[in-house]
Design a protein around this motif. Structure first.
Motif, PDB file in Angstrom:
ATOM      1  N   ALA A 243     -59.408 -34.227 -17.529  1.00  0.00           N
ATOM      2  CA  ALA A 243     -59.002 -34.975 -18.712  1.00  0.00           C
ATOM      3  C   ALA A 243     -58.506 -34.036 -19.795  1.00  0.00           C
ATOM      4  O   ALA A 243     -57.452 -34.247 -20.378  1.00  0.00           O
ATOM      5  CB  ALA A 243     -60.167 -35.816 -19.221  1.00  0.00           C
ATOM      6  N   GLY A 244     -59.281 -33.003 -20.060  1.00  0.00           N
ATOM      7  CA  GLY A 244     -58.906 -32.088 -21.129  1.00  0.00           C
ATOM      8  C   GLY A 244     -57.681 -31.274 -20.805  1.00  0.00           C
ATOM      9  O   GLY A 244     -56.754 -31.176 -21.609  1.00  0.00           O
ATOM     10  N   LEU A 245     -57.662 -30.691 -19.613  1.00  0.00           N
ATOM     11  CA  LEU A 245     -56.536 -29.852 -19.222  1.00  0.00           C
ATOM     12  C   LEU A 245     -55.236 -30.650 -19.210  1.00  0.00           C
ATOM     13  O   LEU A 245     -54.210 -30.200 -19.693  1.00  0.00           O
ATOM     14  CB  LEU A 245     -56.799 -29.226 -17.849  1.00  0.00           C
ATOM     15  CG  LEU A 245     -55.809 -28.185 -17.374  1.00  0.00           C
ATOM     16  CD1 LEU A 245     -55.747 -27.019 -18.351  1.00  0.00           C
ATOM     17  CD2 LEU A 245     -56.187 -27.687 -15.996  1.00  0.00           C
ATOM     18  N   GLY A 246     -55.303 -31.871 -18.694  1.00  0.00           N
ATOM     19  CA  GLY A 246     -54.115 -32.722 -18.638  1.00  0.00           C
ATOM     20  C   GLY A 246     -53.590 -33.115 -20.003  1.00  0.00           C
ATOM     21  O   GLY A 246     -52.385 -33.322 -20.182  1.00  0.00           O
ATOM     22  N   SER A 247     -54.474 -33.214 -20.976  1.00  0.00           N
ATOM     23  CA  SER A 247     -54.018 -33.605 -22.316  1.00  0.00           C
ATOM     24  C   SER A 247     -53.149 -32.536 -22.958  1.00  0.00           C
ATOM     25  O   SER A 247     -52.405 -32.808 -23.896  1.00  0.00           O
ATOM     26  CB  SER A 247     -55.204 -33.943 -23.218  1.00  0.00           C
ATOM     27  OG  SER A 247     -55.912 -32.772 -23.580  1.00  0.00           O
ATOM     28  N   GLY A 248     -53.210 -31.320 -22.435  1.00  0.00           N
ATOM     29  CA  GLY A 248     -52.383 -30.244 -22.959  1.00  0.00           C
ATOM     30  C   GLY A 248     -50.901 -30.535 -22.845  1.00  0.00           C
ATOM     31  O   GLY A 248     -50.104 -30.092 -23.673  1.00  0.00           O
ATOM     32  N   VAL A 249     -50.526 -31.297 -21.829  1.00  0.00           N
ATOM     33  CA  VAL A 249     -49.118 -31.632 -21.622  1.00  0.00           C
ATOM     34  C   VAL A 249     -48.598 -32.491 -22.776  1.00  0.00           C
ATOM     35  O   VAL A 249     -47.442 -32.363 -23.182  1.00  0.00           O
ATOM     36  CB  VAL A 249     -48.932 -32.351 -20.263  1.00  0.00           C
ATOM     37  CG1 VAL A 249     -47.507 -32.810 -20.063  1.00  0.00           C
ATOM     38  CG2 VAL A 249     -49.370 -31.439 -19.129  1.00  0.00           C
ATOM     39  N   VAL A 250     -49.451 -33.354 -23.308  1.00  0.00           N
ATOM     40  CA  VAL A 250     -49.057 -34.213 -24.424  1.00  0.00           C
ATOM     41  C   VAL A 250     -49.313 -33.513 -25.763  1.00  0.00           C
ATOM     42  O   VAL A 250     -48.435 -33.455 -26.625  1.00  0.00           O
ATOM     43  CB  VAL A 250     -49.824 -35.558 -24.376  1.00  0.00           C
ATOM     44  CG1 VAL A 250     -49.520 -36.399 -25.595  1.00  0.00           C
ATOM     45  CG2 VAL A 250     -49.500 -36.301 -23.093  1.00  0.00           C
ATOM     46  N   CYS A 251     -50.511 -32.963 -25.908  1.00  0.00           N
ATOM     47  CA  CYS A 251     -50.899 -32.372 -27.194  1.00  0.00           C
ATOM     48  C   CYS A 251     -50.140 -31.090 -27.509  1.00  0.00           C
ATOM     49  O   CYS A 251     -49.864 -30.811 -28.680  1.00  0.00           O
ATOM     50  CB  CYS A 251     -52.395 -32.070 -27.202  1.00  0.00           C
ATOM     51  SG  CYS A 251     -53.429 -33.530 -27.139  1.00  0.00           S
ATOM     52  N   GLY A 252     -49.806 -30.312 -26.495  1.00  0.00           N
ATOM     53  CA  GLY A 252     -49.140 -29.035 -26.726  1.00  0.00           C
ATOM     54  C   GLY A 252     -47.864 -29.159 -27.535  1.00  0.00           C
ATOM     55  O   GLY A 252     -47.731 -28.540 -28.609  1.00  0.00           O
ATOM     56  N   PRO A 253     -46.900 -29.951 -27.070  1.00  0.00           N
ATOM     57  CA  PRO A 253     -45.664 -30.103 -27.853  1.00  0.00           C
ATOM     58  C   PRO A 253     -45.899 -30.732 -29.225  1.00  0.00           C
ATOM     59  O   PRO A 253     -45.249 -30.352 -30.198  1.00  0.00           O
ATOM     60  CB  PRO A 253     -44.800 -31.008 -26.969  1.00  0.00           C
ATOM     61  CG  PRO A 253     -45.299 -30.770 -25.578  1.00  0.00           C
ATOM     62  CD  PRO A 253     -46.780 -30.550 -25.735  1.00  0.00           C
ATOM     63  N   LEU A 254     -46.841 -31.669 -29.318  1.00  0.00           N
ATOM     64  CA  LEU A 254     -47.108 -32.302 -30.618  1.00  0.00           C
ATOM     65  C   LEU A 254     -47.694 -31.302 -31.613  1.00  0.00           C
ATOM     66  O   LEU A 254     -47.306 -31.277 -32.788  1.00  0.00           O
ATOM     67  CB  LEU A 254     -48.044 -33.502 -30.446  1.00  0.00           C
ATOM     68  CG  LEU A 254     -47.471 -34.678 -29.665  1.00  0.00           C
ATOM     69  CD1 LEU A 254     -48.531 -35.753 -29.458  1.00  0.00           C
ATOM     70  CD2 LEU A 254     -46.247 -35.250 -30.366  1.00  0.00           C
ATOM     71  N   GLU A 255     -48.621 -30.478 -31.154  1.00  0.00           N
ATOM     72  CA  GLU A 255     -49.195 -29.471 -32.047  1.00  0.00           C
ATOM     73  C   GLU A 255     -48.163 -28.404 -32.397  1.00  0.00           C
ATOM     74  O   GLU A 255     -48.159 -27.877 -33.508  1.00  0.00           O
ATOM     75  CB  GLU A 255     -50.456 -28.856 -31.435  1.00  0.00           C
ATOM     76  CG  GLU A 255     -51.616 -29.832 -31.433  1.00  0.00           C
ATOM     77  CD  GLU A 255     -52.938 -29.208 -31.029  1.00  0.00           C
ATOM     78  OE1 GLU A 255     -53.088 -27.968 -31.135  1.00  0.00           O
ATOM     79  OE2 GLU A 255     -53.833 -29.963 -30.621  1.00  0.00           O
ATOM     80  N   LEU A 256     -47.290 -28.087 -31.451  1.00  0.00           N
ATOM     81  CA  LEU A 256     -46.211 -27.130 -31.722  1.00  0.00           C
ATOM     82  C   LEU A 256     -45.309 -27.657 -32.834  1.00  0.00           C
ATOM     83  O   LEU A 256     -44.963 -26.916 -33.772  1.00  0.00           O
ATOM     84  CB  LEU A 256     -45.398 -26.876 -30.452  1.00  0.00           C
ATOM     85  CG  LEU A 256     -44.167 -25.983 -30.592  1.00  0.00           C
ATOM     86  CD1 LEU A 256     -44.558 -24.579 -31.035  1.00  0.00           C
ATOM     87  CD2 LEU A 256     -43.404 -25.938 -29.278  1.00  0.00           C
ATOM     88  N   ILE A 257     -44.940 -28.926 -32.760  1.00  0.00           N
ATOM     89  CA  ILE A 257     -44.104 -29.533 -33.815  1.00  0.00           C
ATOM     90  C   ILE A 257     -44.835 -29.469 -35.154  1.00  0.00           C
ATOM     91  O   ILE A 257     -44.256 -29.089 -36.168  1.00  0.00           O
ATOM     92  CB  ILE A 257     -43.750 -30.997 -33.452  1.00  0.00           C
ATOM     93  CG1 ILE A 257     -42.780 -31.023 -32.266  1.00  0.00           C
ATOM     94  CG2 ILE A 257     -43.148 -31.722 -34.662  1.00  0.00           C
ATOM     95  CD1 ILE A 257     -42.578 -32.404 -31.667  1.00  0.00           C
ATOM     96  N   MET A 258     -46.118 -29.814 -35.157  1.00  0.00           N
ATOM     97  CA  MET A 258     -46.893 -29.800 -36.399  1.00  0.00           C
ATOM     98  C   MET A 258     -46.931 -28.396 -37.007  1.00  0.00           C
ATOM     99  O   MET A 258     -46.687 -28.224 -38.210  1.00  0.00           O
ATOM    100  CB  MET A 258     -48.316 -30.291 -36.127  1.00  0.00           C
ATOM    101  CG  MET A 258     -49.234 -30.215 -37.324  1.00  0.00           C
ATOM    102  SD  MET A 258     -50.936 -30.635 -36.931  1.00  0.00           S
ATOM    103  CE  MET A 258     -51.418 -29.255 -35.888  1.00  0.00           C
ATOM    104  N   ILE A 259     -47.212 -27.387 -36.190  1.00  0.00           N
ATOM    105  CA  ILE A 259     -47.310 -26.015 -36.692  1.00  0.00           C
ATOM    106  C   ILE A 259     -45.961 -25.526 -37.202  1.00  0.00           C
ATOM    107  O   ILE A 259     -45.870 -24.928 -38.281  1.00  0.00           O
ATOM    108  CB  ILE A 259     -47.875 -25.087 -35.599  1.00  0.00           C
ATOM    109  CG1 ILE A 259     -49.365 -25.410 -35.370  1.00  0.00           C
ATOM    110  CG2 ILE A 259     -47.684 -23.612 -35.968  1.00  0.00           C
ATOM    111  CD1 ILE A 259     -49.954 -24.754 -34.135  1.00  0.00           C
ATOM    112  N   GLN A 260     -44.897 -25.804 -36.469  1.00  0.00           N
ATOM    113  CA  GLN A 260     -43.574 -25.364 -36.897  1.00  0.00           C
ATOM    114  C   GLN A 260     -43.107 -26.107 -38.156  1.00  0.00           C
ATOM    115  O   GLN A 260     -42.457 -25.522 -39.019  1.00  0.00           O
ATOM    116  CB  GLN A 260     -42.555 -25.527 -35.755  1.00  0.00           C
ATOM    117  CG  GLN A 260     -42.727 -24.499 -34.665  1.00  0.00           C
ATOM    118  CD  GLN A 260     -42.551 -23.080 -35.192  1.00  0.00           C
ATOM    119  OE1 GLN A 260     -41.551 -22.751 -35.815  1.00  0.00           O
ATOM    120  NE2 GLN A 260     -43.554 -22.239 -34.954  1.00  0.00           N
TER     121      GLN A 260
END
Length: 175
Positions: free
Chosen positions: A1-18
């Motif tokens: 569950a956690g590892l798979g959420s990286g596919v969704v959360c990763g790009p979203l957090e990248l957008i937020m940080i940038q």
């Protein structure tokens, strides 16, 4: 569950940080990142998946096991006299464990996503090495007090909601 959420959360957090670093709208920043290709959009995703995997293990595995142990072993004390008392006690055991273990991957991920140009933070090991070389091993736990507070609140709520909702959603499993 956690590892798979990286596919969704990763790009979203990248957008937020940038967006925090450079400004712009969510759509404009997201579009700029998407034009950079998969290597940009997936930057830090492995560390994020590791962070989320550890976090999920904490609230889905450690907390319920500790809560059950407290309830069975310390039922005669204030810590285990009720399910919620045991849950609160278990939160202050499981929350710090998953926060402490999941924080270094989150720190590395945040540094990598903040530096998409790869001027200072290039890869996972190199990024961790830069942080440790500059500020010692404690640099991997920068921001830990806030994360600890947030994770204790979250694991308590996740466990409470799960205990209340799961029997209603899956009554056959609780007979």
């Amino acid at each position: 569950a956690g590892l798979g959420s990286g596919v969704v959360c990763g790009p979203l957090e990248l957008i937020m940080i940038q967006q925090q670093r450079k400004g712009g709208t969510i759509l404009s920043v997201g579009g700029d990142l998407a034009r950079g290709g998969p290597s940009i959009v997936s930057r830090g995703m492995l560390a994020l998946g590791l962070r989320e995997g550890i976090y999920c293990a904490g609230f889905m595995g450690i907390l319920p096991a500790v809560r059950k142990h407290i309830r069975e072993t310390y039922a005669h004390t204030p810590f285990g006299q009720s399910e919620d008392a045991a849950r609160l006690t278990a939160t202050f055991i499981a929350g710090p464990i998953c926060a402490f273990a999941s924080h270094p991957p989150d720190t590395v991920k945040t540094c990598m996503q903040g530096d998409i140009e790869q001027v200072r933070f290039k890869g996972y090991g190199q990024s961790a090495g830069v942080l440790v070389a500059e500020s010692g091993i404690a640099a991997l736990w920068r921001g830990m007090p806030w994360r600890l507070f947030r994770q204790c609140c979250a694991v308590f709520l996740f466990d409470k909601i799960s205990a209340e909702v799961a029997p209603r959603l899956f009554p056959h499993a609780f007979r």
